[in-house]
Write an enzyme that holds these catalytic residues in place. Structure first.
Site, short mmCIF file in Angstrom:
data_model
loop_
_atom_site.label_atom_id
_atom_site.label_comp_id
_atom_site.label_asym_id
_atom_site.label_seq_id
_atom_site.Cartn_x
_atom_site.Cartn_y
_atom_site.Cartn_z
CG HIS A 81 -2.03 0.76 0.74
ND1 HIS A 81 -2.92 0.96 2.24
CD2 HIS A 81 -1.44 2.44 0.72
CE1 HIS A 81 -3.81 1.80 1.80
NE2 HIS A 81 -3.30 3.27 1.07
CG HIS A 83 -1.25 6.80 -2.27
ND1 HIS A 83 -2.46 6.29 -2.78
CD2 HIS A 83 -1.27 6.05 -0.83
CE1 HIS A 83 -3.32 6.26 -1.67
NE2 HIS A 83 -2.86 5.75 -0.30
NE ARG A 85 0.20 11.73 -3.21
CZ ARG A 85 -0.70 11.32 -2.85
NH1 ARG A 85 -1.95 10.35 -2.96
NH2 ARG A 85 -0.74 11.28 -1.33
CG ASP A 173 -6.26 3.39 -0.86
OD1 ASP A 173 -7.05 3.49 0.32
OD2 ASP A 173 -5.13 3.77 -0.55
CG HIS A 200 -9.92 4.10 2.13
ND1 HIS A 200 -9.23 4.51 2.49
CD2 HIS A 200 -11.32 4.35 2.72
CE1 HIS A 200 -9.33 5.49 2.86
NE2 HIS A 200 -10.90 6.39 3.14
CG ASN A 323 -9.64 8.95 5.94
OD1 ASN A 323 -9.94 8.60 6.67
ND2 ASN A 323 -9.75 9.46 4.69
CG ASP A 350 -1.88 5.01 3.71
OD1 ASP A 350 -1.74 5.67 2.31
OD2 ASP A 350 -3.65 5.35 4.30
CG HIS A 354 0.00 14.89 0.26
ND1 HIS A 354 -0.82 14.88 -0.28
CD2 HIS A 354 -1.02 13.88 1.64
CE1 HIS A 354 -2.39 13.71 0.10
NE2 HIS A 354 -1.91 14.14 0.80
ZN LIG Z 1 -6.95 4.80 2.10
#
Ligand SMILES: [Zn+2]
Length: 474
Positions: A81, A83, A85, A173, A200, A323, A350, A354
């Site tokens: 899991h 990100h 991007r 997700d 999610h 989150n 996760d 950002h």
């Molecule tokens: Zn999530």
């Protein structure tokens, strides 16, 4: 559902490096799945572990990496899991920088979520990302395909086409799959491809613009809370949907059996549904019950939820706004117990990069998420292993064989002849997380300022060093 052509295999893409030849001497080798737990040597040649044992004699031209003596060697970590991007949000992270962060965290494989721009909801986009990974990524990248078109939760994505392009799983997700009928259809299609659906969990009508866990700290700080039922409510519903889908599969299999086919549905080893980033004691209890009932489900927890509690939001640190939210100490203890006893199968980072303009704003307006690839092992080691709450071997399982079982991937292992995919870790190094210790593009890390024990020194993929750091170096 299993009448179509055999599903294509998941594809993991990575830049090729020339294989190296080296010996890592006098390291603590630990691979719970292989029953390996002793001080010995490891010889790497032609991309594979050529030899592993208490003492390996080599000729004089083999480079000996004795700077790692006293460190531990684990099978390379696998993150189910993250990100990364790409495409479209490269101002936060891209495949190259995300893979660099992964390598610095001991990961040999990292699985990227589909909430990009455009969303990875077609075979074309998935193939493009994997092609990019084959050029740019220093560790293996797997891609997740969206469950719904544009993550809108209205219409299914091109699931078969996504599977044929090599996605490892399906997930919306970042968003829940709120429509029960859509999820049931997705479960049927996903089973035909041999892929799990990663969920999610979030009841959007309860989370609204909540900032943190709903409890005494949200009341004290005057911040809008997100109650635990926001996760456990949808979880309870989804478990009933899985129960329904399993009964349907079994009915179909029984009907086929009267026509001479096998009587029980072949579940192929992978779960039907995998629950992402569990955050509450109630969620852990529900998953434990479902597993006792034999439902084909698995679950994951993040280092943030194992390490922090909601009290830490006291400082209004936007990097701790994630989150699902970081919850109470009772929730944290329940998640740790669930990880220890196997109710929770694996650890997922996760990793959510950002840009400063998205995080360095009042906490109510800040986007959710923290980067976490570089700090995952160290955080879990510090909070769980060094405190005696969870054995080291269990943590290693939850970062290697655990995620691989969920995703139907072959797990890295410390065995003669196996691909040389491992990490070298100094369990004694104490270090403080600073922006300079982060290898990705973004600096929004919940662990900034924390002092952790245990740090990755090197990561090897396909027998080549993809990350190296001298002891004590940032
Ligand atoms: Zn999530």
């Amino acid at each position: 559902m299993d009448s179509g052509p055999r599903p294509s295999a998941p594809r993991l893409a990575c830049r090729a490096f020339p294989p190296e030849r080296f010996l890592v001497p006098r390291v603590h080798l630990l691979d719970p799945a292989e029953g390996v737990d002793y001080v010995g040597d490891l010889l790497v040649e032609d991309g594979r572990i050529a030899a592993i044992g208490k003492r390996i004699a080599v000729d004089t031209e083999v480079p000996i990496l004795d700077e790692y003596t006293g460190c531990w060697v684990f099978p390379g970590f696998v993150d189910p899991h993250a990100h990364l991007r790409t495409p479209g949000l490269e101002y936060k992270e891209d495949i190259a920088s995300g893979a660099r962060a992964a390598a610095a965290g001991g990961y040999v494989t990292v699985v990227a979520m589909a909430n990009t721009d455009p969303v990875v909801d077609s075979g074309t986009v998935a193939s493009w990302v994997l092609g990019k990974a084959a050029q740019d990524a220093v560790v293996r990248v797997g891609q997740v395909g969206a469950v719904s078109k544009g993550l809108k939760g209205e219409e299914l994505s091109e699931m078969r086409e996504l599977a044929d392009s090599g996605v490892v799983a399906f997930a919306d997700d970042g968003k829940p799959v709120s429509d029960a009928d859509l999820l049931l259809h997705a479960l049927r299609y996903a089973r035909g491809t041999g892929r799990p659906i990663l969920l999610h969990l979030e009841n959007k009508s309860l989370s609204l613009d909540g900032v943190m866990h709903e409890g005494k700290w949200s009341a004290r700080l005057g911040l809008r809370g997100i109650p635990g039922i926001c996760e456990s409510g949808p979880l309870a519903r989804d478990l009933e949907l899985v129960r329904y889908a399993v009964a349907e599969e079994d009915r179909l299999a029984a009907a086929r059996a009267t026509a001479g086919a096998p009587a029980s549905a072949d579940r192929g080893g992978t779960p039907m549904v995998h629950f992402q980033h569990l955050s509450s004691a109630d969620s852990a209890r529900l998953v434990a019950g479902a597993k006792r009932d034999g439902l084909p489900v698995t679950a994951e927890v993040t280092p943030f939820h194992l390490y922090f509690t909601d009290e830490r939001l006291r400082a209004f640190d936007q990097n701790l706004k994630i989150n699902p939210p970081i919850r109470s100490e009772a929730d944290r203890e329940a998640l740790i117990a669930a990880l220890a006893d196997g109710t929770i199968d694996c650890i997922g980072t996760d990793h959510a990069p950002h840009a400063p303009q998205e995080k360095e704003v009042p906490i109510e307006e800040a986007l959710n998420g923290s980067v976490g690839l570089e700090t995952a092992f160290a955080a879990v080691h510090t909070a769980l292993v060094a405190t005696g709450k969870v054995p080291l071997a269990r943590v290693v399982e939850a970062m290697t064989t655990g995620p691989c079982r969920v995703l139907g991937l072959e797990a890295p292992r410390l065995a003669e002849g196996a691909p040389a995919d491992f990490c070298i870790v100094d369990l004694d190094e104490r270090w403080t997380v600073t922006p300079a210790t982060l290898r990705g593009k973004s600096r929004n890390c919940a662990f900034l300022g924390e002092t952790l024990t245990g740090r990755v020194r090197s990561t090897v993929v396909d027998g080549a060093r993809r990350f190296e750091r001298a002891g004590g170096e940032a």
